[in-house]
Design a protein around this motif. Structure first.
Motif, short mmCIF file in Angstrom:
data_model
loop_
_atom_site.label_atom_id
_atom_site.label_comp_id
_atom_site.label_asym_id
_atom_site.label_seq_id
_atom_site.Cartn_x
_atom_site.Cartn_y
_atom_site.Cartn_z
N VAL A 1 46.39 42.56 46.71
CA VAL A 1 47.09 41.28 46.66
C VAL A 1 47.83 41.11 45.32
N ARG A 2 49.09 40.68 45.40
CA ARG A 2 49.90 40.39 44.21
C ARG A 2 50.27 38.90 44.25
N PRO A 3 49.43 38.07 43.65
CA PRO A 3 49.65 36.62 43.72
C PRO A 3 50.89 36.15 42.96
N ASP A 4 51.42 35.03 43.40
CA ASP A 4 52.56 34.43 42.71
C ASP A 4 52.07 33.57 41.55
N ASP A 5 52.99 33.22 40.68
CA ASP A 5 52.66 32.29 39.60
C ASP A 5 52.22 30.97 40.21
N GLY A 6 51.15 30.40 39.69
CA GLY A 6 50.64 29.13 40.22
C GLY A 6 49.58 29.29 41.29
N THR A 7 49.18 30.53 41.57
CA THR A 7 48.17 30.79 42.60
C THR A 7 46.77 30.50 42.08
N VAL A 8 45.90 30.02 42.98
CA VAL A 8 44.49 29.83 42.67
C VAL A 8 43.68 30.77 43.57
N GLN A 9 42.84 31.57 42.96
CA GLN A 9 41.99 32.49 43.71
C GLN A 9 40.56 32.40 43.19
N GLY A 10 39.61 32.78 44.06
CA GLY A 10 38.21 32.64 43.67
C GLY A 10 37.36 33.82 44.10
N PHE A 11 36.24 33.97 43.41
CA PHE A 11 35.26 35.00 43.73
C PHE A 11 33.88 34.36 43.75
N ALA B 1 54.45 40.15 35.92
CA ALA B 1 54.89 39.56 37.18
C ALA B 1 54.48 40.37 38.40
N ASP B 2 54.31 41.70 38.25
CA ASP B 2 53.94 42.53 39.41
C ASP B 2 52.44 42.84 39.46
N ALA B 3 51.63 42.14 38.67
CA ALA B 3 50.20 42.41 38.60
C ALA B 3 49.47 42.01 39.89
N THR B 4 48.39 42.70 40.15
CA THR B 4 47.53 42.37 41.29
C THR B 4 46.44 41.39 40.84
N THR B 5 45.70 40.88 41.80
CA THR B 5 44.58 40.00 41.47
C THR B 5 43.55 40.76 40.64
N ALA B 6 43.34 42.04 40.95
CA ALA B 6 42.40 42.85 40.18
C ALA B 6 42.84 42.95 38.72
N ASP B 7 44.14 43.03 38.49
CA ASP B 7 44.65 43.06 37.12
C ASP B 7 44.36 41.75 36.41
N ALA B 8 44.58 40.65 37.11
CA ALA B 8 44.33 39.33 36.54
C ALA B 8 42.85 39.16 36.21
N LEU B 9 42.00 39.62 37.13
CA LEU B 9 40.55 39.52 36.94
C LEU B 9 40.11 40.35 35.74
N ALA B 10 40.67 41.55 35.61
CA ALA B 10 40.31 42.43 34.49
C ALA B 10 40.74 41.84 33.15
N ALA B 11 41.80 41.03 33.17
CA ALA B 11 42.31 40.45 31.93
C ALA B 11 41.42 39.34 31.38
N VAL B 12 40.67 38.68 32.26
CA VAL B 12 39.89 37.52 31.81
C VAL B 12 38.38 37.65 32.01
N ALA B 13 37.93 38.63 32.78
CA ALA B 13 36.49 38.72 33.06
C ALA B 13 35.97 40.16 33.03
N PRO B 14 36.27 40.92 31.97
CA PRO B 14 35.73 42.27 31.90
C PRO B 14 34.25 42.22 31.48
N PRO B 15 33.47 43.29 31.71
CA PRO B 15 33.91 44.50 32.42
C PRO B 15 33.75 44.34 33.93
N LEU B 16 34.64 44.97 34.68
CA LEU B 16 34.52 45.02 36.13
C LEU B 16 33.88 46.35 36.50
N ARG B 17 33.20 46.35 37.63
CA ARG B 17 32.58 47.59 38.10
C ARG B 17 32.92 47.78 39.57
N TYR B 18 33.34 48.99 39.93
CA TYR B 18 33.68 49.32 41.31
C TYR B 18 32.86 50.51 41.77
#
Length: 215
Positions: A53-63, A129-146
């Motif tokens: 997913v590549r959200p637009d500016d102003g998008t709200v997403q949750g986990f 601008a072309d970032a995915t949700t995973a990119d956004a998540l990694a920017a504010v809530a590291p570390p991520l684990r897959y």
């Protein structure tokens, strides 16, 4: 005729034993991070993964981290879910976009053994601008684990271990709502025992009927 009726009675009793000894199936759940999108003030279970997913500016997403059987059973993120509030201190910037994220680490009942869920929080990710949700998540809530299948296992290091493991139905936390879906936990031992009773009583009934006819 009496012998035939007696045989029928024995078979009926045997079937009753079979039905009474087969245990009901139990639904199974899975402990994992579910991904949600906010549309018109409501949470909707995402149909694609955060790495797509590549959200637009102003998008709200949750986990939300929880135990659930499927998407219809999944628990929604809790807490503030308003873009203007979450991103109030993050101004727009050319060439980037802002994505508001709601991170709900679940309840103690959802947590793996020995772990305590952190307090839920929100974050505003400013990413290319072309970032995915995973990119956004990694920017504010590291570390991520897959895991090896690219399944999101941990956000901000929680949980420390485990990834989408199955949880028995009697271990699933109650949420006060009906749970749908799930899979059978396996056949009950009552099934072969009941079948054995049927075979034994059926054989005895037929033997008794033949004996009386030949007497």
């Amino acid at each position: 005729m009496t012998a035939v009726r007696r045989a029928a009675g024995l078979l009926s009793a045997a079937l009753a034993v079979l039905v009474g000894t087969v245990a009901p199936a139990h639904a199974a759940g899975y402990r994992y991070w579910s991904f949600w999108e906010r549309t018109d003030g409501h949470w909707t279970y995402a149909t694609q993964g955060p790495s797509i997913v590549r959200p637009d500016d102003g998008t709200v997403q949750g986990f939300r981290f929880a135990v659930s059987a499927d998407s219809a059973d999944a628990s929604r993120p809790r807490g503030t879910a308003d873009f203007a509030t979450i991103c109030a201190s993050t101004p727009a910037k050319a060439g980037t976009k802002r994505v508001a994220l709601v991170l709900d680490f679940g309840t103690p009942a959802d947590a793996p053994s020995g772990e305590t869920p952190p307090a839920g929080r929100t974050a505003c990710a400013r990413v290319p601008a072309d970032a995915t949700t995973a990119d956004a998540l990694a920017a504010v809530a590291p570390p991520l684990r897959y895991d090896t299948n690219a399944l999101l296992c941990a956000i901000a290091g929680y949980p420390e271990k485990g990834c989408g493991e199955q949880v028995a139905s009697d271990q699933k936390p109650s949420t006060g709502k009906a749970r749908n879906g799930g899979s059978d936990s396996g056949p009950s031992l009552g099934l072969p025992i009941g079948a054995g009773v049927v075979a034994l009583l059926a054989g005895a009934a037929l033997w008794q009927a033949r004996r009386r006819r030949n007497a």
